[in-house]
Structure formats: C-alpha cells, structure tokens
Enzyme design. Structure first.
Site, PDB file in Angstrom:
ATOM      1  N   TYR A   1       0.814  -1.217   0.000  1.00  8.49           N
ATOM      2  CA  TYR A   1       0.000   0.000   0.000  1.00  8.49           C
ATOM      3  C   TYR A   1       0.848   1.268   0.000  1.00  8.49           C
ATOM      4  O   TYR A   1       2.048   1.236   0.242  1.00  8.49           O
ATOM      5  CB  TYR A   1      -1.037   0.004   1.113  1.00  8.49           C
ATOM      6  N   GLU A   2       0.189   2.362  -0.359  1.00 11.34           N
ATOM      7  CA  GLU A   2       0.842   3.660  -0.609  1.00 11.34           C
ATOM      8  C   GLU A   2       1.864   3.572  -1.741  1.00 11.34           C
ATOM      9  O   GLU A   2       2.855   4.296  -1.760  1.00 11.34           O
ATOM     10  CB  GLU A   2       1.506   4.215   0.668  1.00 11.34           C
ATOM     11  N   GLY A   3       1.610   2.705  -2.685  1.00 10.39           N
ATOM     12  CA  GLY A   3       2.502   2.540  -3.835  1.00 10.39           C
ATOM     13  C   GLY A   3       3.386   1.327  -3.658  1.00 10.39           C
ATOM     14  O   GLY A   3       4.208   1.279  -2.742  1.00 10.39           O
TER      15      GLY A   3
END
Length: 598
Positions: free
Chosen positions: A439-441
C-alpha cells in the site's frame, strides 16, 4: 506474544549522534526540541506504547473489526485507547501550533511514530492517516476549510482518510472515474466508489474527514483532470457543530491477511443526491495536492517496516533466550543450552538486528532532512535537504518494507515450529508486515519513481551528491588506525562502487532502453537501501568508537553497535554487488520470454 519495550537507547543514539537533533533544535520554530526534551518525550511515549497499545495488539488481531449495515465497530479496547491517545496529546504532537499542534520536529515525531507502529500497527494507521490529511489541508486548502477542519483533526476529535483507489483503476490514478458536480454555492456533489480506504469508517471519533480524488465535468483526461475534495462524514454547521450525515457509506470492509484490527473500507459516495464536498486548492491539481499526503504516508509506511521488524526481533530474541534445546556445536560442556547459543540462531538474530538498526538510522535521517527542508532560513539549504528527502522517500518506503517481510519471516524461523503457531504471535508480525510493500505505492512504483524522477530526470545530480557524502565517510574510516573501522570502510567502498556503477548504467540506458531500466528498478532501489544503510552503520561505528575513546560509560551498547556495524559490513553490504549485477546485466533474462512461455 511478548511485551514491547521501545529501543530508546538506539533511538536516542540515532537522534543525537547520526541525525543531529541538537542542530535541528537550533532551527527557527524548533528551539524547544532539545535532546533532553526529546528524551523525556520518548520516555513517556514508550510507557504509553507498552502500557496501552501493545496489550490490545494480539487481541485486536484475533477479533478484528465488525461491519454491520454500514457501521464499523473496532476491536475491544481500541476506542478507549484512542480516547486516551488524544486526551494525552499524542495526536497533536507533530502538527503545527497554529492549529493546536505541538510543532515538534519530524525527527522526534518519527521516533515516537515508530513506537506506536511497533506496539500496535493496526491502531497507528488511524492517527497516521489523519496527520497526513492535516498536512495536505494545511498546505493546499483555503483558510475557511483550514479553520473548519484542522483544529478538530489535530486534536483527534475527527479523523482523516485519503480516497484514491477505485475498483477499475488500482494504482492507475489516470483511470479515476469519481465525479464532482458543482452545486453553485461553492460546494460539489461527489459520486463514486473508492476501495482500500484504511479506517474509512469507525466509531472512535465524532467525524471522519475524507480527502477524495474526483473529476469535474470539464476535466481533461488523465491525471491532469483530477481534483481533490474534502468530504466529511457529517456536515459541519457554521458554529462548528455537526449536522446531518453526508451521502456516503461504508459498503463493506475487507477480510485481509493481516492488520485485522484496522478496517479497510469500500466507500460509496453519492448513492442518493451526491455527497457534499469542498474543493481543495485549484481545480485539476488534486493529484499534486494528494501527493503531500501520500509522501507523508510513504515515509510513515517505511517506518512501519522498521517498527514491525523491531517487534519481531524482540519476540525472536526473547524466545531464543528462553527456549532450551540441544547442545550447541563446539560446546564441550555437555550441557543443554538455550537456542541463543546455537550459531545459526545467532546469525539470524544478528541479521535482524543489523538490518533494523540500518533501517532506523536511514528513516530518521530522512526525517531530519525534512526538518531542514521546512525550517532552515536559507532557501538554498532548504532545497538541498529537500532533494535528499525526495531521493530517500522511495528508498525508505520500498527498502524498509521489503526488508521487514524478510525480517519478520526470519523471526518465525528463530521460533522453529512454534513460530508457525498463531498463539506465539510471531506469525502476526509477518502477516502485518506483508501489506507494507504494497500500500501507498508498491515497491515497483517506488522504484520507478526513484530511477525516473529522482535519478534520470535530473541527470543523476542528487545521486552523485549522495555518493560523494558516502565516499567522505569511507575515506574517514579507511584513514583510521582502527582495523575494525578500516574493514567497515572498505566494505562501504565496495557498496559505493556498486551503486555508482548501477547509477551510471541507468543514466546511460534509461531513455534508449526504458523497459530494461524498469526491469532493474527494484534491484536498484534495494541496492540504494543496502548501501545507504551501510553508510548509516559505518557512521554509527565511527561515533561509537569515538564515544568509547572518550570514556562513555555505556560500553555494552557501544560495543554492540560496533559488532552490529561489522556484521552489516560483512554480511549485508556484499548484497550490493548482486543487486548491481541485476541492474546492469539482468534485464535480458527478465524480458526474454514471450507471453506463451510463462
């Protein structure tokens, strides 16, 4: 599951001797953040983490969150812990004083954030996202929006989220379809569905402030047509009181591998008349605004990698000191010993310990650069430090989280078969850690950002500056008379050479062979992390040697720091050559197969 004890000695060592807290306390607006004050804050935070958050970590994992017709109830104890968290002022610690925050340096708040994440990662996600939303609103929204939302978000009375991902879009934000139609009174009607919204619904706070990416009717295609909106769960009246429920709902929560106590929501906006939202900044510039929040989150997720690794290490070490099994090879006493005496268990624990210390130092150093970038009076100095923040952000996020998956897996291995049993708690750390590289890239997104925006686009200037700083440390160590420091310096030098070679290859081939460059992007990110971590450990060894020579009484800690730095030099830094080979020589085999060959 073992108790959590914050590693305050190592935290303070990094704060004071590597990241330069005393100098940061001399920056405008940060004068109160003295080393003594930081030590006191860390001591109180350690008590809260160990006494309030850690005890509900395992139970929260077992119980999870409950969804019932749009209502989400967190695990037992979480609401009380959150109330206590806000009442004692922890939520406001990093925020600006003008909105009720304490304005502490990012460096100090990063150490405290590590404690929250180690003690209870699922809980820590809620205030982390709130503060990210606070940063985005503070930097980009109108004064009216700031006045309406920030004081209660800073206090923790209201929480915040970010709503980017949609079912059809995933990480491709150019494919966002959520709509925003102007009403005519300055507000907008928002409609659409967002997925993977962490703490998107719960009953721990009076209100939830969603930051939502959506398109206006006249929006151009792609990422240039995305705008950002504040969409509250409950409308806010002119006097600041809460009004009617907005037209948004939690359709469901996900059933996940880990972080069970953190609700991951599917949010539906505007099933009826449309959820009321308010434009942040200018139209069609929302993605840039959201990156203020996302970059904050990426650094904090990198810190999650450090934190969950520390928790896994503490548990593995406690088990190794307690579990009696076998007679260690080479031990002629004939006595059965704890498994800490077995060489391979020691190898695993040293590997965990050395990587964690390198990760912590790199993450804290990045936070220190943030403080200089935001507070130094000289614009040129601010830009210099921001360049280092930009370079290190994908590395901290990607390398620390990828390392955490390996470290928490090693923690299970130390336990042997007992690590595979949920009751011991070791498995939870691996399950929780596994989301952090996603998550978050994802790691690939971080790596492509690193080789594209942070290396190729600027002709490698920031990378060359970093290499020069590392080389200065190498030269200082190899000039020492201490054989241990010389050996560490030589190993660091080899790592610098590998990173320089890989960086030159990328600069030479990025434009002409973009697929080949992308094939080596993740190895390059890991290479940068390994070498930057080795640089931090080399500096730590240098400082520890100086403190011992000056008669510092904490000889056990300082000697351990020297051993850990040498282990990293001997066992981790050699990975740099492998990663460099993957970058410079590995693209062909990555890309060779036709689709039918898979």
């Amino acid at each position: 599951m073992t108790n959590y004890t914050a590693p305050q000695r190592d935290m303070l060592f990094v704060l004071n001797h590597l990241a330069g807290l005393e100098d940061i306390a001399g920056l405008p607006g940060l004068e109160d953040a003295t080393p003594d004050m930081a030590a006191a804050i860390l001591d109180e935070a350690a008590k809260f983490a160990a006494g309030v958050l850690a005890p509900i970590n395992a139970s929260g994992d077992r119980q999870g969150c409950q969804w019932d017709n749009g209502t989400v109830t967190p695990a037992d104890g979480f609401a009380d812990a959150y109330a206590s968290f806000c009442e004692t002022g922890w939520n406001a610690m990093p925020a600006a004083p003008e909105f009720g925050g304490q304005g502490l340096p990012s460096l100090v708040s990063s150490a405290v954030q590590e404690m929250w994440k180690s003690a209870n990662m699922a809980f820590a996600l809620c205030p982390m996202l709130t503060l990210g939303a606070v940063n985005a609103i503070a930097e980009h929204a109108s004064d009216e929006i700031k006045a309406t939302y920030l004081p209660k978000m800073v206090s923790g009375e209201w929480t915040g989220t970010m709503n980017l991902t949609e079912p059809q879009a995933g990480s491709d934000l150019a494919a966002v379809r959520s709509r925003a139609v102007p009403v005519g009174d300055g507000s907008y009607r928002i409609s659409g569905t967002k997925i993977f919204i962490t703490w998107g619904e719960h009953d721990m706070a009076e209100n939830i402030v969603h930051l939502v990416l959506a398109r206006l009717p006249d929006a151009p295609a792609g990422v240039k047509g995305i705008s950002l909106f504040v969409v509250p769960k409950f409308m806010v009246n002119a006097d600041g009181s809460l009004g009617a429920r907005n037209d948004l709902a939690c359709a469901s929560i996900e059933h996940k591998l880990g972080i069970h106590a953190s609700p991951t929501a599917v949010m539906v906006f505007g099933e009826n008349d449309g959820a009321i939202g308010y434009l942040v900044g200018e139209a069609h510039k929302g993605l840039g605004y959201m990156f203020t929040m996302m970059n904050h989150a990426r650094l904090n997720v990198g810190m999650e990698g450090v934190a969950i690794s520390e928790r896994a290490y503490q548990q593995a070490l406690a088990y190794a000191k307690d579990r009696v099994q076998g007679k260690p090879m080479g031990d002629t006493s004939g006595q059965t010993r704890t498994i800490l005496h077995h060489p391979d268990v020691r190898r695993m624990l040293m590997d965990m310990k050395s990587r964690i210390e390198a990760m912590r130092a790199l993450a804290y150093q990045t936070a220190a650069h943030m403080d200089y970038a935001h507070h130094h009076p000289d614009d040129a100095v601010r830009r210099q430090h921001q360049s280092r923040v930009d370079l290190f952000t994908p590395v901290v996020k990607g390398w620390c989280t990828e390392s955490a998956v390996g470290i928490t897996s090693t923690g299970i291995q130390v336990h042997g078969g007992m690590g595979f049993i949920e009751e011991t708690g070791a498995a939870q750390h691996l399950r929780d850690a596994r989301i952090t590289p996603i998550y978050e890239g994802t790691t690939a997104i971080q790596a492509n950002d690193l080789i594209g925006r942070k290396v190729a686009r600027e002709g490698g200037s920031s990378l060359r500056t970093l290499l020069a700083d590392m080389a200065a440390t190498r030269d200082a160590l190899t000039a020492e008379g201490d054989a241990n420091l010389v050996a560490i310096g030589v190993a660091l030098g080899r790592g610098i050479g590998a990173l320089s070679e890989a960086g030159d290859w990328l600069l030479a081939h990025y434009d002409s062979q973009p697929a080949a460059a992308a094939a080596g992007a993740v190895p390059f990110l890991k290479l940068t992390g390994v070498v930057a971590g080795g640089w931090m450990m080399a500096r730590a060894a240098q400082v520890a040697t100086q403190l011992l020579a000056a008669g510092d009484a904490d000889t056990v800690f300082l000697n351990a720091k020297l051993v850990t730095a040498r282990y990293y030099a001997d066992h981790v830094l050699p990975e740099a050559a492998l990663y460099a080979a993957g970058v410079t020589q590995g693209a062909g085999s990555v890309l060779a197969l036709d689709e039918e060959g898979f």
